[in-house]
Design a protein around this motif. Structure first.
Motif, short mmCIF file in Angstrom:
data_model
loop_
_atom_site.label_atom_id
_atom_site.label_comp_id
_atom_site.label_asym_id
_atom_site.label_seq_id
_atom_site.Cartn_x
_atom_site.Cartn_y
_atom_site.Cartn_z
N ASN A 56 -11.46 -1.88 -4.74
CA ASN A 56 -10.90 -2.98 -3.97
C ASN A 56 -10.11 -3.90 -4.90
OD1 ASN A 56 -12.77 -4.54 -5.33
ND2 ASN A 56 -14.19 -4.69 -3.59
N SER A 57 -9.64 -5.03 -4.36
CA SER A 57 -8.77 -5.89 -5.18
C SER A 57 -9.52 -6.56 -6.33
CB SER A 57 -8.07 -6.93 -4.31
OG SER A 57 -9.03 -7.60 -3.53
N MET A 254 -1.28 -5.76 -4.68
CA MET A 254 -2.18 -6.77 -4.14
C MET A 254 -1.40 -7.86 -3.45
SD MET A 254 -5.45 -7.71 -6.43
CE MET A 254 -4.70 -7.60 -8.02
N SER A 255 -0.31 -8.30 -4.10
CA SER A 255 0.46 -9.39 -3.51
C SER A 255 1.15 -8.95 -2.21
CB SER A 255 1.48 -9.94 -4.51
OG SER A 255 2.54 -9.03 -4.66
N LEU A 256 1.35 -7.64 -2.06
CA LEU A 256 1.94 -7.13 -0.82
C LEU A 256 0.88 -6.93 0.26
CD1 LEU A 256 4.42 -4.43 -2.25
CD2 LEU A 256 4.99 -6.71 -1.39
N GLY A 257 -0.40 -7.13 -0.09
CA GLY A 257 -1.46 -7.04 0.91
C GLY A 257 -2.19 -5.71 0.96
N CYS A 258 -1.94 -4.85 -0.03
CA CYS A 258 -2.65 -3.58 -0.08
C CYS A 258 -4.13 -3.86 -0.35
CB CYS A 258 -2.06 -2.73 -1.21
SG CYS A 258 -2.72 -1.07 -1.29
N ASP A 259 -5.04 -3.15 0.33
CA ASP A 259 -6.46 -3.50 0.13
C ASP A 259 -7.26 -2.54 -0.72
OD1 ASP A 259 -6.37 -1.82 2.35
OD2 ASP A 259 -7.43 -3.20 3.68
#
Ligand code: C2E
Ligand code: MG
Ligand code: MG
Ligand code: MG
Length: 279
Positions: A56-57, A254-259
């Motif tokens: 995860n992030s 991460m900044s693009l919202g990938c989880d």
């Protein structure tokens, strides 16, 4: 060269004119020998599952993907791209696929017994999926292993979905009723039809590694990665980026919202349990 090949074929007493490179001949023979020995690879215990983490992030391992390896006594380590296609051509894939599922379920069982119940994803081939009794095969393996079915994830690809979507839908729905989940692997490399996402019980999209590879410098790849993540989010799907090798890629994703993230940055595919002692 062509001359040499013609000379050989005449010498062998054939009338047909055909051309082959001496190297091609060697490759073909190796392929035939591989195919022959693949038939015994399971019984000779030459197949192994390696496991690659998905994180995860926060970088915490949330699940694993099982990736098959073949330890050939003569050719050494053979990776799936070099033998899965052979297995797919010869129907051996069904037997291998059952071995993979059984072995992955045993590993899930070990995780459960250790009190660390992490899901494991297994790659499935088209030929396995189109078997009439695919649902029965998978559900009996899951039941016999005694695992929580929610811990088994099956990875399918778009390229295997072009035939008989309704039949596939029925199978995937039956398995998802048992708790098994599905992800769409290598997303973006096949016909990324939205019909699949609408009609199939898929909960995860895996962005193919070819888009992740250079998206920091290639604007088109960046646009594709952004679009897949945005689409996944608006459809309430999880999205995994494959092939994350650099910290900068991880941060951008991460900044693009990938989880979820998978790649050498977090871990290569490796054996999970120590190898059994050899007799
Ligand atoms: P896949 O399911 O898309 O698996 C991802 C592949 O990318 C794996 O290759 C993995 O080792 C590699 N990979 C992961 N992270 C990185 C990275 O950061 N950089 C690079 N360069 N590569 C990375 P592998 O293990 O050689 O498997 C290749 C393909 O073979 C898999 O692609 C899958 O389609 C197939 N495969 C593997 N195991 C099985 C299996 O048990 N059954 C079936 N039917 N197919 C399998
Ligand atoms: Mg996969
Ligand atoms: Mg993949
Ligand atoms: Mg891939």
């Amino acid at each position: 060269s062509a001359d040499l090949a013609m000379y050989h074929s005449k010498e062998m007493g054939r009338n047909q004119l055909y051309f082959f490179e001496p190297g091609m001949h060697k490759t073909l023979r190796k392929k035939q020998r591989l195919e022959q020995s693949l038939k015994q690879a399971i019984s000779k215990q030459q197949l192994k599952l390696f496991y690659q983490p998905k994180v995860n992030s926060q970088g915490q391992i949330v699940s694993y993907e099982a990736l098959i390896r073949w330890f050939h006594p003569e050719f050494g380590l053979i990776t799936p791209n070099d033998f899965i296609p052979l297995a797919e051509n010869s129907y051996l894939i069904n037997e291998i696929g059952e071995w993979v599922l059984t072995t992955a379920c045993q590993q899930i069982r070990v995780f459960q017994q250790q009190g660390t119940p992490l899901p494991i994803a297994v790659n499935v081939s088209e030929r396995q999926l189109v078997q009439k009794n695919f649902v029965e095969i998978v559900s009996s393996i899951v039941q016999n292993s005694g695992i929580d079915p929610h811990l088994l994830e099956l990875e399918i690809t778009e390229s295997m979905l072009n035939e008989d979507l309704e039949n596939t839908r029925i199978k995937l729905l039956a398995l998802s009723k048992l708790g098994i989940t599905f992800s769409l692997d290598d997303f973006g490399t096949g016909y990324s039809s939205l019909i699949y996402l609408k009609n199939l019980p898929i909960t995860v999209l895996k962005i193919d590694r070819s888009f992740v590879h250079e998206f920091l410098t290639q604007e088109t790849d960046l646009a594709i990665v952004k679009t897949i993540i945005a689409m996944a989010k608006s459809l309430s799907l999880h999205v995994v980026a494959e092939g994350v090798e650099q910290q900068e890629q991880f941060e951008m994703l991460m900044s693009l919202g990938c989880d979820l993230f998978q790649g050498y940055l977090f871990g290569k595919p490796e054996p999970l349990t120590p190898p059994e002692p050899t007799e």
